[in-house]
Every structure is written in structure tokens, then in C-alpha cells.
Design an enzyme around this catalytic site. Structure first.
Site, short mmCIF file in Angstrom:
data_model
loop_
_atom_site.label_atom_id
_atom_site.label_comp_id
_atom_site.label_asym_id
_atom_site.label_seq_id
_atom_site.Cartn_x
_atom_site.Cartn_y
_atom_site.Cartn_z
N ASP A 48 0.85 -1.20 0.00
CA ASP A 48 0.00 0.00 0.00
C ASP A 48 0.88 1.25 0.00
O ASP A 48 1.63 1.48 0.95
CB ASP A 48 -0.89 0.01 1.25
CG ASP A 48 -1.83 1.20 1.26
OD1 ASP A 48 -2.87 1.12 0.57
OD2 ASP A 48 -1.52 2.22 1.92
N TYR A 53 2.74 9.75 -0.05
CA TYR A 53 3.77 9.18 0.82
C TYR A 53 5.19 9.47 0.31
O TYR A 53 6.15 9.30 1.05
CB TYR A 53 3.61 7.65 0.97
CG TYR A 53 2.29 7.21 1.57
CD1 TYR A 53 1.42 8.12 2.15
CD2 TYR A 53 1.91 5.87 1.56
CE1 TYR A 53 0.21 7.71 2.68
CE2 TYR A 53 0.70 5.45 2.09
CZ TYR A 53 -0.15 6.39 2.65
OH TYR A 53 -1.35 5.98 3.17
N LYS A 78 -2.65 6.00 -4.37
CA LYS A 78 -3.81 6.86 -4.08
C LYS A 78 -3.60 8.26 -4.65
O LYS A 78 -2.49 8.78 -4.66
CB LYS A 78 -4.01 6.98 -2.56
CG LYS A 78 -3.93 5.65 -1.83
CD LYS A 78 -4.31 5.77 -0.37
CE LYS A 78 -3.94 4.50 0.39
NZ LYS A 78 -2.52 4.44 0.80
N HIS A 109 -7.67 9.41 -2.23
CA HIS A 109 -7.09 9.31 -0.88
C HIS A 109 -8.01 9.88 0.20
O HIS A 109 -8.15 9.31 1.28
CB HIS A 109 -5.73 10.03 -0.86
CG HIS A 109 -4.80 9.55 0.20
ND1 HIS A 109 -3.43 9.52 0.04
CD2 HIS A 109 -5.03 9.06 1.44
CE1 HIS A 109 -2.87 9.05 1.14
NE2 HIS A 109 -3.82 8.77 2.01
N1 LIG Z 1 -5.79 6.08 3.52
C1 LIG Z 1 -5.29 6.81 4.50
O1 LIG Z 1 -5.67 7.97 4.72
C2 LIG Z 1 -4.26 6.19 5.41
C3 LIG Z 1 -3.94 6.83 6.61
C4 LIG Z 1 -2.99 6.21 7.45
C5 LIG Z 1 -2.40 5.02 7.06
N2 LIG Z 1 -2.71 4.44 5.86
C6 LIG Z 1 -2.05 3.19 5.39
O2 LIG Z 1 -2.14 2.22 6.42
C7 LIG Z 1 -0.85 1.78 6.80
C8 LIG Z 1 -0.83 1.38 8.26
O3 LIG Z 1 -1.21 2.45 9.10
P1 LIG Z 1 -0.15 3.31 9.96
O4 LIG Z 1 1.18 3.30 9.33
O5 LIG Z 1 -0.81 4.62 10.21
O6 LIG Z 1 -0.12 2.59 11.36
P2 LIG Z 1 0.02 1.12 11.97
O7 LIG Z 1 0.37 0.12 10.91
O8 LIG Z 1 -1.17 0.91 12.80
O9 LIG Z 1 1.22 1.31 12.95
C9 LIG Z 1 2.53 1.54 12.56
C10 LIG Z 1 3.31 1.71 13.85
O10 LIG Z 1 3.24 0.52 14.63
C11 LIG Z 1 4.55 0.01 14.86
N3 LIG Z 1 4.46 -1.46 14.77
C12 LIG Z 1 4.47 -2.22 13.64
N4 LIG Z 1 4.36 -3.52 13.95
C13 LIG Z 1 4.24 -3.59 15.30
C14 LIG Z 1 4.10 -4.68 16.20
N5 LIG Z 1 4.05 -5.93 15.77
N6 LIG Z 1 4.02 -4.40 17.52
C15 LIG Z 1 4.07 -3.12 17.96
N7 LIG Z 1 4.21 -2.04 17.14
C16 LIG Z 1 4.30 -2.29 15.82
C17 LIG Z 1 5.42 0.63 13.80
O11 LIG Z 1 6.74 0.78 14.26
P3 LIG Z 1 8.06 0.53 13.36
O12 LIG Z 1 7.75 0.97 11.96
O13 LIG Z 1 9.05 1.40 14.04
O14 LIG Z 1 8.36 -0.93 13.47
C18 LIG Z 1 4.76 1.98 13.60
O15 LIG Z 1 5.19 2.89 14.61
C19 LIG Z 1 0.03 2.99 6.45
O16 LIG Z 1 1.40 2.68 6.44
C20 LIG Z 1 -0.55 3.37 5.12
O17 LIG Z 1 -0.09 2.48 4.11
C21 LIG Z 1 -3.64 5.01 5.03
#
Ligand SMILES: NC(=O)c1ccc[n+]([C@@H]2O[C@H](COP(=O)([O-])OP(=O)(O)OC[C@H]3O[C@@H](n4cnc5c(N)ncnc54)[C@H](OP(=O)(O)O)[C@@H]3O)[C@@H](O)[C@H]2O)c1
Length: 261
Positions: A48, A53, A78, A109
Site C-alpha cells: 500500500d 507518501y 492513491k 485518498h
Molecule cells: N488512507 C489513508 O488515509 C491512510 C492513513 C494512514 C495510514 N494508511 C495506510 O495504512 C498503513 C498502516 O497504518 P499506519 O502506518 O498509520 O499505522 P500502523 O500500521 O497501525 O502502525 C505503525 C506503527 O506501529 C509500529 N508497529 C508495527 N508492527 C508492530 C508490532 N508488531 N508491535 C508493535 N508495534 C508495531 C510501527 O513501528 P516501526 O515501523 O518502528 O516498526 C509503527 O510505529 C500505512 O502505512 C498506510 O499504508 C492510510
């Protein structure tokens, strides 16, 4: 586990979307490249990304150097809302950066700031799909009523709506509203919006010899909700993919659902 074995959900047009993907927001530059390469090596076949990004070039390079065949991959990007009116130019830039002739899913997005822009933008995504630049098209951060406006105007249903989702945000009615319309629900920020020390999650994790983070991911998968955890840490990247060896009981699913407010 190969891509063939991965759990997928069907989208319109004979497209299958892996339920577990790899999030890349805030994974940029060399760290982004390394993370995507590690994810592909761990077995993820769904990545994704987004114009916003700033890492499509790194994603493209990691894919190319991974040796994974393009047809075995599912890539989402997106359209930023400020690119309304420049949709075609934006997808062409994404494809060049990703070094591919199509993406598997292209999303709006966020709903455009001017509500009247939503339908013309949606028509541009449909045109790009019809030309083969995206195999499927959808939206992100849309409400159900905003989705209904698109369906009403074009008779075309977004394949996916990507929204913030986690046990804490669980809402049965929102899930059902998407299912009823044939829109696949894709959750983002599964960890940022979870309390991984919640006693319900830690109890269920212990019962499966898994971590609470793995239980959160498995809960999405068992609901047939797509989930895209992000990590730049190799051990977490691998652990977050290691969720196909167990599944949750109906009672455990209900207990986790009950964390939703
Ligand atoms: N459409 C939208 O508007 C939108 C908005 C937000 C996100 N997204 C997409 O969704 C994806 C995921 O969401 P997100 O990046 O916001 O947050 P997330 O995946 O919920 O969390 C990422 C955070 O959690 C940590 N982490 C990863 N695996 C873990 C585990 N097993 N245990 C504990 N902590 C862990 C990561 O740390 P480290 O990286 O330091 O390991 C990072 O700080 C994004 O990367 C993006 O592709 C889309």
C-alpha cells in the site's frame, strides 16, 4: 507461504486482493526501500503506497530488485485530493515511479475539499480503470453516504473503501453497510488505534501463542477486512505476516468486537 496460498478477497473484474498487505506511510528513502524489500522477502504480496507518501520510487525499486513477479503482486496507490483535475497526469506519474504499466488498485485518498468534485474525480478513476491503468478503483476516508453519492451518479461501486479501523474502532453497522453495497472494507492504522496491552487481546494472544499485534491482524482477516500494517523493523515485518497459522474462535471474535465503542 506463497501468494497463491494467501487469503484474498474478490473485487469486481476478476481481481483478488490479499487480505494482509504492507503499509508504507512514513517509510521513505532508504528505510522505505529496505522495509518493502524485507516485506516482499517475508512473503507479503500486497503493498500500500500513495502519491502523498513520497515513496513510490522506492517501492518500485524494491519490487524490481525483489525478483517477485509483477503478476504475483497487488499494488495500491492513491490520488491526493489536491490533484483533482489532474488525475490522469497523477496516475501516469505514479506508474512511472512504480515502474509498472498498471496498479491493482487506485484510490481517491480523501474526499475532495469541494464536495462537487467527488463525482467528476470518480469518473476519472473509472476512465483510468477502463483504460487498464488500474485493475480496480475505489476510495479512502469516505463515509457510506459519500459512497452512495458516487454509486447513484455513476452506477459504479467503489471496489474498496480504506478507512481507519481496529478493534477499538469496530462498528458492526459500518462493516455491514460496506458489505451490503459490495464495497470491501480495508482498515488502516491497526496498531496506532489499538491498545496492545488490553487484557482481552493479551488473553487471546496467550491462548494462541501469538502476540496481541498478531491477534489484531488476525481479527481483521477473520472478518474479511483487509489490513495493512506498517513497520520498518525487520522482526516486526516478519511477525506481522506470521498470522496464517492460527485463527480466532467465534467467541474470541465477539470478545474483540466488544472492544469497539
Ligand atoms: N488512507 C489513508 O488515509 C491512510 C492513513 C494512514 C495510514 N494508511 C495506510 O495504512 C498503513 C498502516 O497504518 P499506519 O502506518 O498509520 O499505522 P500502523 O500500521 O497501525 O502502525 C505503525 C506503527 O506501529 C509500529 N508497529 C508495527 N508492527 C508492530 C508490532 N508488531 N508491535 C508493535 N508495534 C508495531 C510501527 O513501528 P516501526 O515501523 O518502528 O516498526 C509503527 O510505529 C500505512 O502505512 C498506510 O499504508 C492510510
Amino acid at each position: 507461504m506463497t501468494s497463491v496460498d494467501q487469503l484474498t478477497v474478490p473485487l469486481a473484474g476478476d481481481v483478488r486482493m490479499p487480505l494482509l498487505g504492507f503499509g508504507t506511510w512514513q517509510a521513505t528513502g532508504q528505510a522505505g526501500y529496505d522495509a518493502v524489500l524485507a516485506a516482499l522477502d517475508a512473503g507479503y504480496r500486497h503493498i500500500d503506497t500513495a502519491t502523498m507518501y513520497g515513496n513510490e520510487r522506492e517501492v518500485g525499486r524494491a519490487v524490481r530488485e525483489s525478483g517477485v513477479r509483477r503478476e504475483d503482486l497487488f499494488i495500491t496507490t492513491k490520488l491526493p485530493p489536491e490533484r483533482v483535475g489532474r488525475e490522469r497526469e497523477t496516475i501516469e506519474e505514479s506508474l512511472r515511479a512504480l515502474d509498472t504499466d498498471h496498479v491493482d488498485l487506485w484510490l481517491i485518498h480523501w474526499p475532495p475539499a469541494t464536495p462537487g468534485d467527488s463525482i467528476p474525480t470518480w469518473r476519472e478513476l473509472l476512465a483510468a480503470r477502463d483504460e487498464g491503468l488500474a485493475r480496480a478503483v475505489g476510495v479512502s476516508n469516505y463515509s457510506v453516504s459519500q459512497i452512495d453519492e458516487l454509486i447513484q451518479a455513476t452506477e459504479e461501486t467503489p471496489a474498496v473503501n480504506q478507512i481507519r479501523w481496529s478493534p477499538t474502532l469496530y462498528d458492526r453497522r459500518t462493516h455491514a453497510a460496506h458489505r451490503d453495497r459490495g464495497v470491501v472494507l480495508e482498515g488502516y492504522s491497526p496498531f496506532k488505534t489499538s491498545d496492545l496491552s488490553d487484557p482481552v487481546l493479551t488473553r487471546i494472544a496467550a491462548a494462541h501463542d501469538a502476540s496481541p499485534a498478531q491477534v489484531v491482524l488476525r481479527w481483521h482477516i477473520d472478518h474479511e477486512i483487509v489490513v495493512i500494517p506498517k513497520s520498518v523493523t525487520p522482526e516486526r515485518i516478519r511477525a506481522n505476516f506470521d498470522v496464517f497459522g492460527f485463527s480466532l474462535t467465534a467467541e474470541e471474535m465477539r470478545d474483540i468486537d466488544a472492544l469497539g465503542r
